[in-house]
Design a protein around this motif. Sequence first.
Motif, PDB file in Angstrom:
ATOM      1  N   CYS A 167     -15.549  -3.736   0.351  1.00  0.00           N
ATOM      2  CA  CYS A 167     -14.722  -3.018  -0.636  1.00  0.00           C
ATOM      3  C   CYS A 167     -13.576  -3.872  -1.164  1.00  0.00           C
ATOM      4  CB  CYS A 167     -14.193  -1.714  -0.038  1.00  0.00           C
ATOM      5  SG  CYS A 167     -12.996  -1.972   1.290  1.00  0.00           S
ATOM      6  N   GLY A 168     -13.342  -5.036  -0.562  1.00  0.00           N
ATOM      7  CA  GLY A 168     -12.262  -5.899  -1.044  1.00  0.00           C
ATOM      8  C   GLY A 168     -10.923  -5.194  -0.979  1.00  0.00           C
ATOM      9  N   ASN A 169     -10.132  -5.335  -2.054  1.00  0.00           N
ATOM     10  CA  ASN A 169      -8.812  -4.688  -2.072  1.00  0.00           C
ATOM     11  C   ASN A 169      -8.892  -3.267  -2.630  1.00  0.00           C
ATOM     12  OD1 ASN A 169      -9.198  -5.043  -4.788  1.00  0.00           O
ATOM     13  ND2 ASN A 169      -7.675  -6.644  -5.012  1.00  0.00           N
ATOM     14  N   GLY A 170     -10.114  -2.810  -2.907  1.00  0.00           N
ATOM     15  CA  GLY A 170     -10.255  -1.423  -3.357  1.00  0.00           C
ATOM     16  C   GLY A 170     -10.391  -1.277  -4.857  1.00  0.00           C
ATOM     17  N   MET A 171     -10.588  -2.394  -5.530  1.00  0.00           N
ATOM     18  CA  MET A 171     -10.735  -2.327  -6.997  1.00  0.00           C
ATOM     19  C   MET A 171     -11.855  -1.362  -7.392  1.00  0.00           C
ATOM     20  SD  MET A 171      -9.865  -3.687  -9.927  1.00  0.00           S
ATOM     21  CE  MET A 171      -9.308  -5.356  -9.795  1.00  0.00           C
ATOM     22  N   SER A 172     -13.008  -1.513  -6.727  1.00  0.00           N
ATOM     23  CA  SER A 172     -14.133  -0.629  -7.064  1.00  0.00           C
ATOM     24  C   SER A 172     -13.934   0.760  -6.447  1.00  0.00           C
ATOM     25  CB  SER A 172     -15.457  -1.246  -6.602  1.00  0.00           C
ATOM     26  OG  SER A 172     -15.302  -1.927  -5.373  1.00  0.00           O
ATOM     27  N   THR A 173     -13.195   0.797  -5.320  1.00  0.00           N
ATOM     28  CA  THR A 173     -12.917   2.078  -4.656  1.00  0.00           C
ATOM     29  C   THR A 173     -12.090   2.980  -5.573  1.00  0.00           C
ATOM     30  OG1 THR A 173     -12.632   0.647  -2.735  1.00  0.00           O
ATOM     31  CG2 THR A 173     -12.260   3.001  -2.393  1.00  0.00           C
ATOM     32  N   LEU A 174     -11.196   2.336  -6.326  1.00  0.00           N
ATOM     33  CA  LEU A 174     -10.352   3.070  -7.281  1.00  0.00           C
ATOM     34  C   LEU A 174     -11.229   3.881  -8.237  1.00  0.00           C
ATOM     35  CD1 LEU A 174      -7.296   3.025  -7.683  1.00  0.00           C
ATOM     36  CD2 LEU A 174      -7.548   1.021  -9.134  1.00  0.00           C
ATOM     37  N   ALA A 175     -12.297   3.239  -8.725  1.00  0.00           N
ATOM     38  CA  ALA A 175     -13.219   3.937  -9.637  1.00  0.00           C
ATOM     39  C   ALA A 175     -13.925   5.077  -8.910  1.00  0.00           C
ATOM     40  CB  ALA A 175     -14.244   2.953 -10.181  1.00  0.00           C
ATOM     41  N   LEU A 176     -14.315   4.819  -7.656  1.00  0.00           N
ATOM     42  CA  LEU A 176     -15.021   5.860  -6.881  1.00  0.00           C
ATOM     43  C   LEU A 176     -14.115   7.076  -6.687  1.00  0.00           C
ATOM     44  CD1 LEU A 176     -16.735   3.596  -4.188  1.00  0.00           C
ATOM     45  CD2 LEU A 176     -17.829   4.677  -6.162  1.00  0.00           C
ATOM     46  N   HIS A 177     -12.845   6.827  -6.347  1.00  0.00           N
ATOM     47  CA  HIS A 177     -11.895   7.939  -6.169  1.00  0.00           C
ATOM     48  C   HIS A 177     -11.777   8.741  -7.465  1.00  0.00           C
ATOM     49  CE1 HIS A 177      -9.683   5.724  -2.661  1.00  0.00           C
ATOM     50  NE2 HIS A 177     -10.768   6.350  -2.267  1.00  0.00           N
ATOM     51  N   ARG A 178     -11.686   8.037  -8.576  1.00  0.00           N
ATOM     52  CA  ARG A 178     -11.516   8.748  -9.869  1.00  0.00           C
ATOM     53  C   ARG A 178     -12.720   9.624 -10.173  1.00  0.00           C
ATOM     54  NH1 ARG A 178      -8.537   4.598 -13.659  1.00  0.00           N
ATOM     55  NH2 ARG A 178      -6.847   4.075 -12.242  1.00  0.00           N
ATOM     56  N   MET A 179     -13.890   9.219  -9.638  1.00  0.00           N
ATOM     57  CA  MET A 179     -15.109  10.014  -9.909  1.00  0.00           C
ATOM     58  C   MET A 179     -15.313  11.106  -8.861  1.00  0.00           C
ATOM     59  SD  MET A 179     -17.846   7.174 -11.244  1.00  0.00           S
ATOM     60  CE  MET A 179     -17.507   5.907 -10.050  1.00  0.00           C
ATOM     61  N   GLY A 180     -14.394  11.207  -7.908  1.00  0.00           N
ATOM     62  CA  GLY A 180     -14.465  12.297  -6.927  1.00  0.00           C
ATOM     63  C   GLY A 180     -15.138  11.929  -5.609  1.00  0.00           C
ATOM     64  N   PHE A 181     -15.429  10.627  -5.395  1.00  0.00           N
ATOM     65  CA  PHE A 181     -16.018  10.206  -4.120  1.00  0.00           C
ATOM     66  C   PHE A 181     -14.898   9.873  -3.125  1.00  0.00           C
ATOM     67  CE2 PHE A 181     -19.243   8.844  -7.267  1.00  0.00           C
ATOM     68  CZ  PHE A 181     -20.333   9.539  -6.777  1.00  0.00           C
ATOM     69  N   GLU A 182     -15.237   9.997  -1.821  1.00  0.00           N
ATOM     70  CA  GLU A 182     -14.252   9.635  -0.782  1.00  0.00           C
ATOM     71  C   GLU A 182     -14.905   8.676   0.199  1.00  0.00           C
ATOM     72  OE1 GLU A 182     -11.531  12.524   1.071  1.00  0.00           O
ATOM     73  OE2 GLU A 182     -12.667  13.959  -0.120  1.00  0.00           O
ATOM     74  N   PRO A 183     -15.115   7.421  -0.213  1.00  0.00           N
ATOM     75  CA  PRO A 183     -15.850   6.504   0.658  1.00  0.00           C
ATOM     76  C   PRO A 183     -15.022   5.993   1.833  1.00  0.00           C
ATOM     77  CG  PRO A 183     -15.040   5.339  -1.256  1.00  0.00           C
ATOM     78  CD  PRO A 183     -14.671   6.776  -1.459  1.00  0.00           C
ATOM     79  N   LEU A 184     -15.742   5.615   2.892  1.00  0.00           N
ATOM     80  CA  LEU A 184     -15.143   4.818   3.952  1.00  0.00           C
ATOM     81  C   LEU A 184     -15.371   3.376   3.521  1.00  0.00           C
ATOM     82  CD1 LEU A 184     -14.025   4.506   6.898  1.00  0.00           C
ATOM     83  CD2 LEU A 184     -16.408   4.401   7.635  1.00  0.00           C
ATOM     84  N   GLY A 185     -14.300   2.614   3.352  1.00  0.00           N
ATOM     85  CA  GLY A 185     -14.440   1.233   2.872  1.00  0.00           C
ATOM     86  C   GLY A 185     -14.401   0.249   4.026  1.00  0.00           C
ATOM     87  N   VAL A 186     -15.343  -0.699   4.051  1.00  0.00           N
ATOM     88  CA  VAL A 186     -15.276  -1.752   5.073  1.00  0.00           C
ATOM     89  C   VAL A 186     -15.210  -3.112   4.392  1.00  0.00           C
ATOM     90  CG1 VAL A 186     -16.522  -0.372   6.786  1.00  0.00           C
ATOM     91  CG2 VAL A 186     -17.778  -2.025   5.468  1.00  0.00           C
ATOM     92  N   GLU A 187     -14.381  -3.957   4.974  1.00  0.00           N
ATOM     93  CA  GLU A 187     -14.124  -5.275   4.389  1.00  0.00           C
ATOM     94  C   GLU A 187     -13.787  -6.233   5.535  1.00  0.00           C
ATOM     95  OE1 GLU A 187     -14.004  -6.983   1.390  1.00  0.00           O
ATOM     96  OE2 GLU A 187     -13.190  -8.592   2.616  1.00  0.00           O
ATOM     97  N   VAL A 188     -14.342  -7.458   5.453  1.00  0.00           N
ATOM     98  CA  VAL A 188     -14.151  -8.400   6.555  1.00  0.00           C
ATOM     99  C   VAL A 188     -12.799  -9.130   6.465  1.00  0.00           C
ATOM    100  CG1 VAL A 188     -15.208 -10.495   5.566  1.00  0.00           C
ATOM    101  CG2 VAL A 188     -15.504  -9.986   8.001  1.00  0.00           C
ATOM    102  N   ASN A 189     -12.272  -9.226   5.254  1.00  0.00           N
ATOM    103  CA  ASN A 189     -11.041 -10.004   5.060  1.00  0.00           C
ATOM    104  C   ASN A 189      -9.804  -9.101   5.205  1.00  0.00           C
ATOM    105  OD1 ASN A 189      -8.791 -11.273   3.770  1.00  0.00           O
ATOM    106  ND2 ASN A 189     -10.218 -12.670   2.777  1.00  0.00           N
ATOM    107  N   LYS A 190      -9.053  -9.351   6.269  1.00  0.00           N
ATOM    108  CA  LYS A 190      -7.879  -8.516   6.593  1.00  0.00           C
ATOM    109  C   LYS A 190      -6.871  -8.477   5.449  1.00  0.00           C
ATOM    110  CE  LYS A 190      -6.909 -10.092  11.128  1.00  0.00           C
ATOM    111  NZ  LYS A 190      -5.935 -10.359  12.157  1.00  0.00           N
ATOM    112  N   CYS A 191      -6.590  -9.659   4.862  1.00  0.00           N
ATOM    113  CA  CYS A 191      -5.538  -9.729   3.835  1.00  0.00           C
ATOM    114  C   CYS A 191      -5.938  -8.947   2.592  1.00  0.00           C
ATOM    115  CB  CYS A 191      -5.293 -11.174   3.426  1.00  0.00           C
ATOM    116  SG  CYS A 191      -4.693 -12.159   4.766  1.00  0.00           S
ATOM    117  N   THR A 192      -7.225  -9.039   2.239  1.00  0.00           N
ATOM    118  CA  THR A 192      -7.716  -8.334   1.046  1.00  0.00           C
ATOM    119  C   THR A 192      -7.586  -6.827   1.248  1.00  0.00           C
ATOM    120  OG1 THR A 192      -9.283 -10.131   0.858  1.00  0.00           O
ATOM    121  CG2 THR A 192      -9.700  -8.222  -0.501  1.00  0.00           C
ATOM    122  N   LEU A 193      -8.016  -6.362   2.421  1.00  0.00           N
ATOM    123  CA  LEU A 193      -7.934  -4.925   2.710  1.00  0.00           C
ATOM    124  C   LEU A 193      -6.467  -4.490   2.740  1.00  0.00           C
ATOM    125  CD1 LEU A 193     -10.248  -2.751   3.708  1.00  0.00           C
ATOM    126  CD2 LEU A 193      -8.902  -2.806   5.774  1.00  0.00           C
TER     127      LEU A 193
END
Length: 319
Positions: free
Chosen positions: A181-207
């Motif tokens: 999910c990175g820093n949540g750039m794509s998650t932002l779109a998912l939230h706007r569409m009404g989804f509530e994903p669990l995001g996983v990302e390997v890079n601590k700083c990005t998350l």
Amino acid sequence: MLLQELSGISETLYLVEESYSSQRTIESTLRYLAGVHTFVAQEKIRLIRIKKEEQTLGLFIFNPGNKEFPVDFWSVFTGALAKEPYRREFEELSASILLQNPAEKEFEISSELWRDAINEYYSLMLISRNLCPGCSTELEAYDCVFSEGRVKRVQESFEKLKAKGYSFESGKKGKMLEVCCGNGMSTLALHRMGFEPLGVEVNKCTLCQGLEHRVLNPKKALVLDATKLSEYFEPEFDFVVGFMLGLVYEFNKGLWIGIVKEAAKVTAKGGLLLFSVKSRPEIEILAKALFEVGVIGEIVDNEDSDGIFDQWLFIGRKI
Ligand SMILES: C[S@@+](CC[C@H](N)C(=O)[O-])C[C@H]1O[C@@H](n2cnc3c(N)ncnc32)[C@H](O)[C@@H]1O
């Protein structure tokens, strides 16, 4: 913090394991609990138990301040996220401790809420730099990091798929996972569409960046290697997505193939999978890997004049 709310405490608390991934083998938890087990035979301690029916999800143990560390705090032990035999060892040790030293309070909650509370704890520890003591990364301005254009691009990808007859309503009601999910750039779109994903990302700083900007929900974001998803999750997700995976080249394709195959493993039977990449050769590599593990689906051309983000999609269903 949810852990404080669930246990009704106001003092500081610390989870005994230093990361979400170490919750799988709970080495420190079992070592310290064995010590507590010996200790309670001689002296009583303050204990709070979080449970789901008969199962102990968590134990809070009070540590009164002393000369060395003059602040009262609670240590939080859990085995609920551990694999066997560690989970059973936690259960047995907890039961034996509680028999000798009953909890002063017990709270009944769902496993899902407990997971959220653990996730939130690690997210907050990440933001406060407690997991990365030497960190000197400064928070970049929101507009320098997040782009409305990219959010729109992800939303347009869904529109394109809807026009082809796909429906995403079950994904909104059910459990959703977003890999990489990175820093949540794509998650932002998912939230706007009404989804509530669990995001996983390997890079601590990005998350961490996504958490600091409140783009990612601290209860629904994890530092986790997506090549190991099936070590942490059952085939439990109704919708698994991953945007702008790659770049996928011949020399590194093993990593991305590993990620999408693991994504398929944790998708529930009948669940949807959606991935985006920049180029056709990349999506062909991922599609081939997904077909090999029993996903049926198709490659969708989503090219636009910019030619950069989410140009090629794979959408499929686990059978
Ligand atoms: C190009 S970025 C895309 C981020 C986000 N999905 C988006 O669309 O903006 C790819 C992300 O995959 C993450 N990644 C790479 N390998 C990973 C792994 N094994 N587990 C989890 N994330 C990984 C990278 O750290 C990076 O944040």
